[in-house]
Each structure stands twice: as C-alpha cells, then as structure tokens.
Design an enzyme around this catalytic site. Sequence first.
Site, PDB file in Angstrom:
ATOM      1  N   TYR A  10      13.898   4.388   8.402  1.00 37.14           N
ATOM      2  CA  TYR A  10      12.688   3.793   8.957  1.00 37.14           C
ATOM      3  C   TYR A  10      12.859   3.690  10.474  1.00 37.14           C
ATOM      4  CZ  TYR A  10      11.110   2.177   4.313  1.00 37.14           C
ATOM      5  OH  TYR A  10      10.690   2.093   3.009  1.00 37.14           O
TER       6      TYR A  10
ATOM      7  N   PHE B 142       3.915   0.912  -0.648  1.00 31.77           N
ATOM      8  CA  PHE B 142       2.504   1.050  -0.256  1.00 31.77           C
ATOM      9  C   PHE B 142       1.645   0.091  -1.086  1.00 31.77           C
ATOM     10  CE2 PHE B 142       3.658   5.691   0.705  1.00 31.77           C
ATOM     11  CZ  PHE B 142       4.027   5.383   2.002  1.00 31.77           C
ATOM     12  N   PRO B 143       1.975  -1.211  -1.090  1.00 30.13           N
ATOM     13  CA  PRO B 143       1.301  -2.140  -2.005  1.00 30.13           C
ATOM     14  C   PRO B 143      -0.192  -2.297  -1.761  1.00 30.13           C
ATOM     15  CG  PRO B 143       2.625  -3.332  -0.400  1.00 30.13           C
ATOM     16  CD  PRO B 143       2.987  -1.888  -0.263  1.00 30.13           C
ATOM     17  N   LEU B 144      -0.667  -1.960  -0.575  1.00 28.51           N
ATOM     18  CA  LEU B 144      -2.100  -2.079  -0.317  1.00 28.51           C
ATOM     19  C   LEU B 144      -2.832  -0.762  -0.500  1.00 28.51           C
ATOM     20  CD1 LEU B 144      -2.166  -4.440   2.782  1.00 28.51           C
ATOM     21  CD2 LEU B 144      -2.440  -4.980   0.365  1.00 28.51           C
ATOM     22  N   GLY B 145      -2.086   0.309  -0.846  1.00 32.96           N
ATOM     23  CA  GLY B 145      -2.747   1.589  -0.996  1.00 32.96           C
ATOM     24  C   GLY B 145      -2.435   2.308  -2.277  1.00 32.96           C
ATOM     25  N   GLY B 146      -1.540   1.740  -3.102  1.00 36.65           N
ATOM     26  CA  GLY B 146      -1.124   2.442  -4.298  1.00 36.65           C
ATOM     27  C   GLY B 146      -2.005   2.242  -5.498  1.00 36.65           C
TER      28      GLY B 146
ATOM     29  N   PRO C 234      -6.807   3.382  -8.016  1.00 33.63           N
ATOM     30  CA  PRO C 234      -6.954   2.480  -6.880  1.00 33.63           C
ATOM     31  C   PRO C 234      -8.173   1.577  -7.033  1.00 33.63           C
ATOM     32  CG  PRO C 234      -6.430   4.692  -6.135  1.00 33.63           C
ATOM     33  CD  PRO C 234      -6.681   4.787  -7.617  1.00 33.63           C
ATOM     34  N   LEU C 235      -7.987   0.313  -6.706  1.00 34.37           N
ATOM     35  CA  LEU C 235      -9.092  -0.629  -6.801  1.00 34.37           C
ATOM     36  C   LEU C 235     -10.232  -0.184  -5.897  1.00 34.37           C
ATOM     37  CD1 LEU C 235      -7.169  -4.003  -6.705  1.00 34.37           C
ATOM     38  CD2 LEU C 235      -8.464  -3.101  -8.620  1.00 34.37           C
TER      39      LEU C 235
END
Length: 295
Positions: A73, A220-224, A230-231
């Site tokens: 990273y 990627f918890p907000l995009g997975g 995907p919601l």
Amino acid sequence: MSAMTDIITGRTLSTGKTFSLGGELTVNRLGFGAMRLAAGTFDGPARTPRDGIAVLRRAVELGVNHIDTAGFYGRGAVWANELIRTALAPYRDDLVIATKVGPLPGPDGVPSGQATPDRLRGLVEADLRSLGLDRLDLVYLRVGGTTGPGGETIAERFEVLAGLREEGLIRHLGVSNVDAAQFAEARAIAPVTAVQNQHTADRQLLAECEASGSAYVPYFPLGGGIGGDPLRAERLGKVAARLGATTAQVAIAALLATSPSVLAIPGTGSLDHLEENLAADRLRLGDQDLSDLRG
C-alpha cells in the site's frame, strides 16, 4: 449482547460491537483500512503524508483498534506502513494491526503479481521493519493477483506463513481472496483467524467462518455489495433519508448487519470522510430498514 436481523436471510442473530480474533484479540467490528492513506488508487498520485498521519491518529481517538494494511500500500515516497508507525508508535496495547503478503506490484503500482513461497519470509520481515514491530498480530496470505478466488492450491505458501507463526514472527494467520476449498486447505495446515474477501456473496464461506470462529473481513466495504448484488443507490438513499444518515453510513451498517462475524474496514485519506464512516457505528437499522435494503 444485543440482537439483530441478518440483512440477507432475515434470521435473528446475537451480536455486539466487538469480535474476538483468535479468541484473544478483541477488536471493534468497525475498523480502518489503510489502502487509501498513501494514494486514492494504486496508480494515482501520492497523498500528503501529514494528512494520512492525522487520519490515523483521529481514527484511534474515535475508537478504532483494528487497522488493516499491507506492505504494497504505497505510492512514490508515501507508504501506509510507515505512516502507521509515524502516527501511532509506540502502539497502544489494544491496537491490532493486520497486514497481508503475497501480491507483488507491477511497474504501474498495481499489485498484479504473486510472490513465490521463497519470497514470503522477506515480505513478512519487511512489514515488521516498516511497522516497527517484533511480531505481527495478523498476516493474511493474499492469493490470486487481481482475479477472483479459486483455481489454485495455496498449501505451499500458507505452510511458509505457518512456519513463521511457529517462530513467533506472526501471532495469527488469515487468508484473502479465497474460496471454500482454499479456506479448508489452509485450515488443514494451521488455524485461520480471518478471511478477507471482496464481499459477502459467498454465503457458504461466510457460514464456515461463523462456525469456525473466524472473522470475515470484506475489502472495498463500500463498493463490494451485499449478498453478491451491490446495494442499489435508491435503496440506500431511501433508508439514509429516513434515518438522517449518509448512504455510506447505511452501507457500512448494512454490512455489519450481515453477520456478527463480519468486520468492516472502510478506508479514507480524508478526516471528514473518516468521521462520517465511523459514525456508522451508532446507526441502528430497524426491521423496515433491513427490509428496504433487501428489496
């Protein structure tokens, strides 16, 4: 201990705000991912180091005690592990730092290659040096390059990490980007404390983590997405408007509602975004909210 409803199945679960990694390291289920500290993307421009240091210090002030990082990273002269050491060393006793080894960055900075077994010790030792630690709390074997899980044996590489655990360089082991067969392969070699996959679509693997006491940590918890789909933005927006929250906060709360074994590690290089993400810990989704999110 409180109760919640599984966002996918509707079943009632017992849960809390914390999870015990390996039965001994208690972490808050809402942690922090360090991938975006050095750059917004692997091939993007480097961020200003002082911003990353400020974000890390504020995260710990707000109760984060689980930081997920990796030696790859970084961008240019800015690297997440060095920012973590600068910001937080000497480390608090309750701070758990997880890292991952296996991927090798290409010329563009994207981690598209994979380390052979003989290179894993060097990668672990490099993480120890850059973080300023004598022992790493949790090390994931990340497999598969940029592709999805499955299709290869991980035994020889995981055996190397198991050996380093026996030497005392690693406290707990995890696997990342794996399917159920690879998870089983690793568990036959040494205890697996956590699995880190892209999302919670693999319900069989998540159930096996629940049964074995392993954490499930989506990256990627907000995009997975949740449940493999995907919601939809309108679902998140509807619930967010009702609760007076942001869509990101609802997405994090929904992820944590998937299972008591799920840990969330949203990452950011922005103080404002950090505050927004961590405020999701106070969000409580009711039955109507969960029903709306399931659609």
